[in-house]
Design a protein around this motif. Structure first.
Motif, short mmCIF file in Angstrom:
data_model
loop_
_atom_site.label_atom_id
_atom_site.label_comp_id
_atom_site.label_asym_id
_atom_site.label_seq_id
_atom_site.Cartn_x
_atom_site.Cartn_y
_atom_site.Cartn_z
N SER A 1 0.83 -1.21 0.00
CA SER A 1 0.00 0.00 0.00
C SER A 1 0.85 1.26 0.00
O SER A 1 0.54 2.24 -0.69
CB SER A 1 -0.93 0.00 1.22
N LEU A 2 1.94 1.25 0.77
CA LEU A 2 2.80 2.43 0.85
C LEU A 2 3.50 2.69 -0.49
O LEU A 2 3.63 3.84 -0.91
CB LEU A 2 3.84 2.24 1.95
N ILE A 3 3.94 1.66 -1.15
CA ILE A 3 4.66 1.85 -2.41
C ILE A 3 3.70 2.27 -3.52
O ILE A 3 4.04 3.11 -4.36
CB ILE A 3 5.42 0.56 -2.79
N GLN A 4 2.50 1.71 -3.53
CA GLN A 4 1.54 2.03 -4.59
C GLN A 4 0.61 3.19 -4.24
O GLN A 4 -0.20 3.59 -5.09
CB GLN A 4 0.71 0.79 -4.92
N ALA A 5 0.73 3.74 -3.02
CA ALA A 5 -0.13 4.85 -2.59
C ALA A 5 -1.60 4.46 -2.71
O ALA A 5 -2.39 5.08 -3.44
CB ALA A 5 0.17 6.12 -3.40
N MET A 6 -1.97 3.42 -1.98
CA MET A 6 -3.34 2.91 -1.99
C MET A 6 -3.77 2.61 -0.57
O MET A 6 -2.99 2.07 0.21
CB MET A 6 -3.43 1.63 -2.83
N PRO A 7 -5.02 2.91 -0.20
CA PRO A 7 -5.50 2.55 1.14
C PRO A 7 -5.53 1.04 1.31
O PRO A 7 -5.62 0.30 0.33
CB PRO A 7 -6.92 3.15 1.18
N PRO A 8 -5.46 0.55 2.54
CA PRO A 8 -5.54 -0.90 2.77
C PRO A 8 -6.83 -1.49 2.22
O PRO A 8 -7.89 -0.87 2.28
CB PRO A 8 -5.48 -1.02 4.30
N LYS A 9 -6.70 -2.69 1.61
CA LYS A 9 -7.84 -3.44 1.08
C LYS A 9 -8.59 -2.69 -0.02
O LYS A 9 -9.79 -2.91 -0.23
CB LYS A 9 -8.81 -3.82 2.22
N SER A 10 -7.90 -1.82 -0.72
CA SER A 10 -8.53 -1.11 -1.84
C SER A 10 -8.32 -1.89 -3.13
O SER A 10 -7.61 -2.90 -3.16
CB SER A 10 -7.96 0.30 -1.97
N SER A 11 -8.93 -1.44 -4.20
CA SER A 11 -8.89 -2.17 -5.46
C SER A 11 -7.49 -2.18 -6.06
O SER A 11 -6.85 -1.12 -6.17
CB SER A 11 -9.86 -1.52 -6.47
#
Length: 708
Positions: free
Chosen positions: A376-386
């Motif tokens: 999530s940190l590397i891809q800049a995405m919230p946890p459990k997101s698409s």
């Protein structure tokens, strides 16, 4: 015999001393400077893309700043100064005339040839002694002569005569090169005498005191304190201690993100008033209504309460910025945007420390949570997101249009497996993607390194059976098949085998060579050649929001699903034995990769079913989870089975076969090839699983006694 110390009166030794000392210091510093100036990411390939988001310039700036951090100004100045001093010393050495060291020679002193007779020696000595006798010779002021010089000259003449006539003196000259016998040592000090003369000695003492009493202890102390100040993961020890206190057995990704905000590094980043500047604006943005989640930052109601319960300060601001980063929330402020991209790499470094803590407890959920948090940190995405948010230009609105009302996220692989027309109808349209943006997203998706596991099994090198406490090798066979790949070749069965190296091939046993089939012998058996291969690194992660270059890693480990514990700790793979892409960097090779991890077998015989996890630390949804069974035989039973298998029917062309035919017996039929059974009744030679991995199904781990 004494030792004489002579300083560099004529100034020809000290340039050598200074040059040597400067070289010893400058060369290591130069090596350090070159290493720090070299970009480690330059040797890696990259995912080819032209995608730039609104704040790409900030991310690029932070990446360059991080690279410049290692290039210390003092280090550059020291290297330049050192080479300048070395150059000047070389210049002095080249122009300074080295005084010639004359050997003591009695014939030269008497000015006679070495073939002179005793009569000539005596007559010459008599003339010179009369001429230079101190009582007869007078000092000539025009020649700068002194009485001491005249006396020394007469003494030299006398010694030269004695060396040629007196037996003892002559022996001294022959043995030691001096008529007075063995002389003391003379040590030349490469420092001008003026340094310690005329009261300058105290400055030399002061200089040595500063160097060895102040500077050297300071440098050693700074280095030692620096090593103690940080953990081996590179985070501050205080931060590691705080993370240890935040650990819980039931912690999830959101809880890990909250724990990562406790790092002391944020206190250095947000000093003074910076801890509260813009905090209310950040919180108002991340707590606004979101498209895919109730809140724009991807927080749950529980996460919101935790954030609001924190006191204002560096931790609260760091946590708010982390949620703003993960939710890709626009803060409309250049300084806040920069801070948003600064906190993510710090959190990733802290997550390494949390991963080490989770591994120490050997609980499955926190360990997996730390890997998922890193994704999530590397891809800049919230946890459990698409997972679709990893693709360029994919916004929450585009993801919602593709997934519809489904509660199950569409993975990148599932999306790319759809026909192009179907994908286009879902993603392209008004307020969605343009044709150019769609093509860019598809181009990137087809370059992502998805490791598709084809087979996993256990073995003991050189043995047919696995016995208790033996050294077991977990062999994982898989291919990198990027999402949307076309014309994927079928798996070749021989590629799924793991050939044991020859007993005398130490290089292959140590993993320095890969067995390669080059032909077959007259009996049809394959011939293998040990061929060396350079390790292959995958492309750097396609992470346009992460302000660091990152090389993806795959972690392979075994867990016990009943107990929720890690059975075999993770083995990390960042390099592979075969190319992943062709020379163009886009066309996949579909080469079968081999991952190996060794561990000790259980101490008791039985069937042990584990859950094998193959987790990529950089991409969301690229993980594999599958069951593998380890069959451990009793040592005596394994030996008996081996002996039975070694008993074979007599071959037709052997003596036993001929005798059998003479008795009227039919020649033995050829043995059918053993068929591999990919089930619980699999051959005892190898135990494992061969299947296409299911990344979503639940698995149970059963540890059974052999009798059950």
């Amino acid at each position: 015999m004494s030792t004489d110390y002579a300083y560099d009166e004529e100034g020809y030794l000290w340039p050598f001393f200074v040059f040597t000392l400067t070289t010893i210091i400058t060369l290591p510093l130069t090596y350090m400077l070159i290493n720090r100036s070299r970009d480690p990411a330059a040797q890696f390939s990259r995912v080819q893309t032209d995608f730039k988001h609104q704040h790409s310039h900030l991310v690029d700036s932070l990446r360059k700043t991080e690279k410049r951090k290692d290039r210390k100004i003092w280090l550059l100045a020291a290297v330049v100064g050192g080479w300048a001093i070395m150059g000047y010393m070389l210049y002095l050495i080249s122009i300074t005339e080295v005084p010639a060291q004359k050997l003591w020679n009695p014939y030269d002193i008497l000015n006679i040839p070495e073939s002179a007779s005793e009569k000539v020696i005596k007559s010459t000595y008599k003339k010179l002694s009369l001429k230079f006798h101190p009582d007869k010779v007078k000092v000539d002021p025009s020649k700068n002569e002194t009485v001491e010089d005249l006396n020394n000259r007469y003494v030299e003449i006398s010694k030269a005569y004695q060396a040629l006539t007196d037996e003892d003196v002559r022996n001294n000259f022959i043995q030691y090169g001096n008529p007075d016998g063995k002389q003391g040592y003379s040590i030349n000090i490469g420092l001008p005498k003026v340094i310690i003369s005329d009261g300058n000695g105290k400055y030399v003492v002061l200089l040595y005191t500063l160097i060895f009493g102040v500077l050297l202890p300071y440098l050693v102390g700074s280095w030692w304190y620096g090593t103690l100040r940080r953990s081996k993961e590179g985070v501050l020890m205080e931060s590691a201690n705080r993370l240890f206190k935040e650990y819980r057995d039931d912690i999830d990704e959101s809880g890990i993100i909250e724990a990562l905000s406790i790092g002391q590094e944020y206190e250095e980043l947000f000093k003074g008033d910076r801890a509260d500047t813009g905090l209310s604006k950040i919180e108002s943005r991340i707590l606004a209504e979101g498209e895919l989640s109730p809140l724009a930052g991807g927080l749950s109601a529980k996460d919101r309460r935790k954030l609001e319960d924190l006191e204002s300060g560096p931790r609260r601001k760091a946590l708010a910025l982390l949620w703003a980063y993960l939710g890709r929330v626009d803060l409309d402020d250049e300084s806040l945007e920069k801070a948003k991209y600064q906190v993510a790499p710090i959190a990733a470094a802290l997550n390494k420390s949390f991963n080490a803590i989770a591994l120490a407890y050997m609980n499955t959920a926190p360990l997996l949570g730390s890997y998922y948090t890193n994704q999530s940190l590397i891809q800049a995405m919230p946890p459990k997101s698409s997972p679709l948010l990893q693709l360029p230009h994919f916004s929450p609105k585009v993801v919602k249009a593709i997934q519809g009302d489904s509660r199950v996220h569409t993975s990148v692989q599932n999306f790319m497996d759809k026909p192009d027309a179907t994908r286009r109808s879902l993603a392209v349209g008004k307020n969605l993607l343009t044709d150019e943006q769609y093509h860019e997203a598809v181009k990137v998706a087809k370059q992502l390194p998805y490791l598709r596991v084809a087979k996993a099994f256990f073995k003991v090198t050189g043995e047919r059976f696995i016995i208790p406490s033996s050294l077991v090798t977990l062999v994982v066979k898989g291919r990198f098949v990027p999402p949307g790949s076309e014309k994927v070749p079928k798996v070749v069965e021989t590629d799924l085998e793991d050939i044991d190296p020859a007993e005398d091939d130490l290089d292959a046993i140590l993993g320095r060579k890969t067995p390669k089939q080059i032909g077959k012998d007259e009996k049809g058996k394959p011939i293998y050649e040990a061929a060396e291969s350079d390790p292959i690194t995958p492309p750097l992660v396609a992470a346009p929001y992460f302000a660091r270059d990152h090389s993806p890693r795959w972690h392979v480990f075994l867990t016990d699903s009943k107990q929720g514990r890690v059975a075999v700790p993770p083995f990390t793979f960042a390099q592979f034995d075969k190319p992943i892409f062709e020379a163009d960097g886009k066309t996949p090779t579909f080469a079968m990769q081999t991952l190996k991890a060794q561990f000790q077998a259980p101490p008791q015989a039985g069937h042990y079913t584990f859950v094998m996890h193959v987790v990529c630390d950089s991409y969301v949804g690229f993980d594999t989870k599958m069951e593998v069974t380890l069959i451990v035989e009793e040592a005596n039973k394994a030996a008996l089975m081996k002996d039975e298998e070694e008993i074979s029917e007599p071959e037709e062309d052997s003596i036993a076969g001929i005798m059998n035919a003479a008795k009227g017996g039919a020649p033995p039929a050829p043995k059918p090839a053993k068929k591999k059974v990919e089930s619980e009744d699999e051959s005892d030679e190898e135990s494992g699983t061969e299947e296409e991995a299911d990344t979503t199904s639940d698995t149970n781990t059963d540890t059974e006694d052999e009798g059950n």
